[in-house]
Design an enzyme around this catalytic site. Sequence first.
Site, short mmCIF file in Angstrom:
data_model
loop_
_atom_site.label_atom_id
_atom_site.label_comp_id
_atom_site.label_asym_id
_atom_site.label_seq_id
_atom_site.Cartn_x
_atom_site.Cartn_y
_atom_site.Cartn_z
N LYS A 22 0.73 -1.35 0.15
CA LYS A 22 -0.07 -0.27 0.17
C LYS A 22 0.97 1.16 0.01
O LYS A 22 0.58 2.12 -0.79
CB LYS A 22 -0.84 -0.10 1.13
CG LYS A 22 -1.52 1.27 1.58
CD LYS A 22 -2.29 1.39 2.79
CE LYS A 22 -1.70 1.51 4.01
NZ LYS A 22 -1.28 2.99 4.31
N ASN A 23 1.89 1.24 0.83
CA ASN A 23 2.65 2.48 1.00
C ASN A 23 3.64 2.58 -0.09
O ASN A 23 4.08 3.86 -0.18
CB ASN A 23 3.21 2.49 2.46
CG ASN A 23 2.24 2.90 3.58
OD1 ASN A 23 1.15 3.14 3.24
ND2 ASN A 23 2.48 2.60 4.79
N ARG A 92 -3.90 10.69 4.38
CA ARG A 92 -2.70 11.54 4.50
C ARG A 92 -1.68 11.32 3.44
O ARG A 92 -0.97 12.19 2.97
CB ARG A 92 -2.01 11.45 5.58
CG ARG A 92 -2.85 12.12 6.96
CD ARG A 92 -1.90 12.05 8.27
NE ARG A 92 -0.68 12.60 7.87
CZ ARG A 92 -0.50 13.93 8.13
NH1 ARG A 92 -1.46 14.72 8.69
NH2 ARG A 92 0.82 14.34 7.86
N CYS A 116 -4.41 12.73 12.89
CA CYS A 116 -5.35 11.58 12.88
C CYS A 116 -5.17 11.08 14.19
O CYS A 116 -4.19 11.48 14.91
CB CYS A 116 -4.98 10.87 11.57
SG CYS A 116 -3.27 10.01 11.63
N ARG A 121 0.84 14.60 13.28
CA ARG A 121 1.29 14.38 11.78
C ARG A 121 1.07 15.82 11.07
O ARG A 121 0.48 16.01 10.23
CB ARG A 121 0.44 13.45 11.30
CG ARG A 121 0.35 11.90 11.87
CD ARG A 121 -0.29 10.98 11.12
NE ARG A 121 0.42 10.41 10.03
CZ ARG A 121 -0.11 9.58 9.24
NH1 ARG A 121 -1.19 9.00 9.58
NH2 ARG A 121 0.89 9.04 8.47
N ASP A 308 4.46 0.63 11.88
CA ASP A 308 3.32 -0.11 11.63
C ASP A 308 3.16 -1.30 11.77
O ASP A 308 2.10 -2.32 11.43
CB ASP A 308 3.34 -0.03 10.10
CG ASP A 308 3.22 1.49 9.81
OD1 ASP A 308 2.69 2.38 10.34
OD2 ASP A 308 3.43 1.75 8.35
N ARG A 400 -8.56 -0.37 4.83
CA ARG A 400 -7.52 0.75 4.29
C ARG A 400 -6.40 0.00 3.96
O ARG A 400 -5.49 0.73 2.88
CB ARG A 400 -7.25 2.00 5.14
CG ARG A 400 -8.58 2.93 5.49
CD ARG A 400 -8.21 3.65 6.41
NE ARG A 400 -7.44 4.67 5.61
CZ ARG A 400 -6.78 5.77 6.28
NH1 ARG A 400 -7.06 5.88 7.63
NH2 ARG A 400 -5.68 6.27 5.65
N1 EPU Z 1 6.73 14.40 10.84
C1 EPU Z 1 7.02 15.72 11.00
N2 EPU Z 1 6.83 16.72 9.94
C2 EPU Z 1 6.61 16.33 8.69
C3 EPU Z 1 6.24 14.84 8.40
C4 EPU Z 1 6.48 13.93 9.42
O1 EPU Z 1 7.27 16.01 12.46
O2 EPU Z 1 6.50 17.05 7.76
C5 EPU Z 1 6.61 13.41 11.91
C6 EPU Z 1 5.55 12.65 12.01
O3 EPU Z 1 4.56 13.28 12.80
C7 EPU Z 1 5.96 11.33 12.68
C8 EPU Z 1 7.25 11.05 11.97
O4 EPU Z 1 7.74 12.49 11.51
O5 EPU Z 1 6.18 11.44 13.83
C9 EPU Z 1 7.50 10.23 10.72
O6 EPU Z 1 6.34 10.51 9.92
P1 EPU Z 1 6.48 10.08 8.46
O7 EPU Z 1 6.31 11.41 7.82
O8 EPU Z 1 7.64 9.26 7.98
O9 EPU Z 1 5.16 9.41 8.12
P2 EPU Z 1 4.20 9.63 6.66
O10 EPU Z 1 5.28 9.61 5.71
O11 EPU Z 1 3.10 10.33 6.93
C10 EPU Z 1 4.23 6.72 6.15
C11 EPU Z 1 3.33 5.92 6.14
C12 EPU Z 1 2.58 5.48 7.55
C13 EPU Z 1 3.92 4.96 8.49
C14 EPU Z 1 4.79 6.39 8.49
C15 EPU Z 1 6.11 5.83 9.24
C16 EPU Z 1 2.36 6.18 3.96
C17 EPU Z 1 1.16 6.45 3.10
N3 EPU Z 1 2.18 6.41 5.06
O12 EPU Z 1 3.68 8.05 6.63
O13 EPU Z 1 1.89 4.43 7.26
O14 EPU Z 1 3.23 4.49 9.74
O15 EPU Z 1 5.18 6.56 7.23
O16 EPU Z 1 6.79 4.82 8.79
O17 EPU Z 1 3.46 5.67 3.29
C18 EPU Z 1 0.21 3.05 7.92
O18 EPU Z 1 0.63 2.09 6.73
O19 EPU Z 1 -0.59 2.40 8.77
C19 EPU Z 1 1.01 4.16 7.97
C20 EPU Z 1 0.21 5.09 9.15
#
Ligand code: EPU
Length: 421
Positions: A22-23, A92, A116, A121, A308, A400
């Site tokens: 998915k990701n 997101r 969320c 986030r 995850d 999802r």
């Molecule tokens: N963060 C910031 N600022 C930003 C972006 C992120 O402070 O601009 C923080 C976040 O709040 C968090 C950390 O950095 O504390 C890591 O977040 P990241 O940006 O890596 O998460 P994401 O890219 O929004 C993806 C996956 C998530 C997974 C995370 C961490 C997708 C679509 N989503 O989210 O997947 O948990 O990376 O590995 O790729 C899931 O599949 O259940 C899921 C939530």
Amino acid sequence: MDKLVIEGGKPLKGEIEVSGSKNSALPIIAATLLTDEPCVIDNVPKLRDTMTMIKLLRSLGKNVDIGKDKLLITSNGKPNPVAEYKLVSTMRGSFCVLGPLLTKLGQAKVSLPGGCIIGVRPVDLHLKGIAALGAKITIDGGYVIAKARQLKGAHMYLGGTFGSSVLATANVMMAATLAKGETIIESAACEPEIEDLTDFLIAMGAKIKGKGSPRLCITGVKKLKGVNYKIIPDRIEAGTFLLIAAAMKNDQIAIKGASMSHLMALVDKLKEAGIEVYEDKGLIRVKSPKKFKPVSVTTYPYPGFPTDLQAQFMTLMSLVEGISIITDKVYPDRFMHIAELNRMGANIRREGTNAIVQGVDKLFGAPVMASDLRASAALVIAGLAAKGRTEIHRIYHLERGYENIDEKLKGIGAKVYREKE
Ligand code: EPU
């Protein structure tokens, strides 16, 4: 709305196959906005989240034909730079259309996704990276408005309080592929899904060095082309299946189509608990001792233990005699599953940023509520291992991220079915 009913404790046996990631699929579908040529993407899981991304892409000027596992994505000749609130707010992952739209069209207006259940986030790192490439960014009416006639390569540091960001790396890397000159991203995310996106972009003609490392060097090109591409297997789905086998002390389950090299942090923790994970003729299996050892886990960005899989690992530890401590350094508040697992007889308490798990002998079926995607998976594992009937409400969370989960589990002998609420 459906609920998932599980009659626990049934012996499971057989092969269970992992779907495409998915990701990986979400940013790769977004990356097709970088070209006007057709793209075929194979191994796309049929999930609520991928359907949302497809809807979003259609609203941005693409035709998307959905085949069995494949998507054919073509341009309809009317690109639209506005990603609406009603789609971005439900997922997101859709925020990663910002980079491709901006670099391709010179402007993008993308709804801010909001927080969320798993945490606040923010998107500051996405915006920092895009601004470093020379975009003028304003926030208006809940939307990010980014403009730049031509993005320019830059050297930037993209680490934040919680380490690297997966989707910020994806967004900035995609934007940089069509920027003028060289971009260097320091503290880039190293997740296999980012490697997959890098491979996809390279196949489109992007010039990227440092794939899979925290230092990505991207030299902008004028144009990207359409490609045929196959997405990697979903490591989180595979890890969830491994944890089902472990929680049920079941050596008869074989996981098909997964990549063990993407699961080494989990494999290592299972080994510490006494559970051997091994590959046999392309299948992944576990070998469980009579008694497991409690193991503490802290989540980190890849190659650390994935956030995850934190909830699902907690279910396993709740069945292991002794105390284990679980800490999430990526989403420190991702603990909504504790209360639900406790309703099934687990003994878990939260102390600050730690979950203290005191193992119990047995879990018992109960009505429980899914709060987010991975928390739902933790409840599925608990339901399968528990004595009696578990009803998981709000299973749209599960839909999802887990393709046909009920059918896949039925395929290995689980008594799982859907009922209308
Ligand atoms: N963060 C910031 N600022 C930003 C972006 C992120 O402070 O601009 C923080 C976040 O709040 C968090 C950390 O950095 O504390 C890591 O977040 P990241 O940006 O890596 O998460 P994401 O890219 O929004 C993806 C996956 C998530 C997974 C995370 C961490 C997708 C679509 N989503 O989210 O997947 O948990 O990376 O590995 O790729 C899931 O599949 O259940 C899921 C939530």
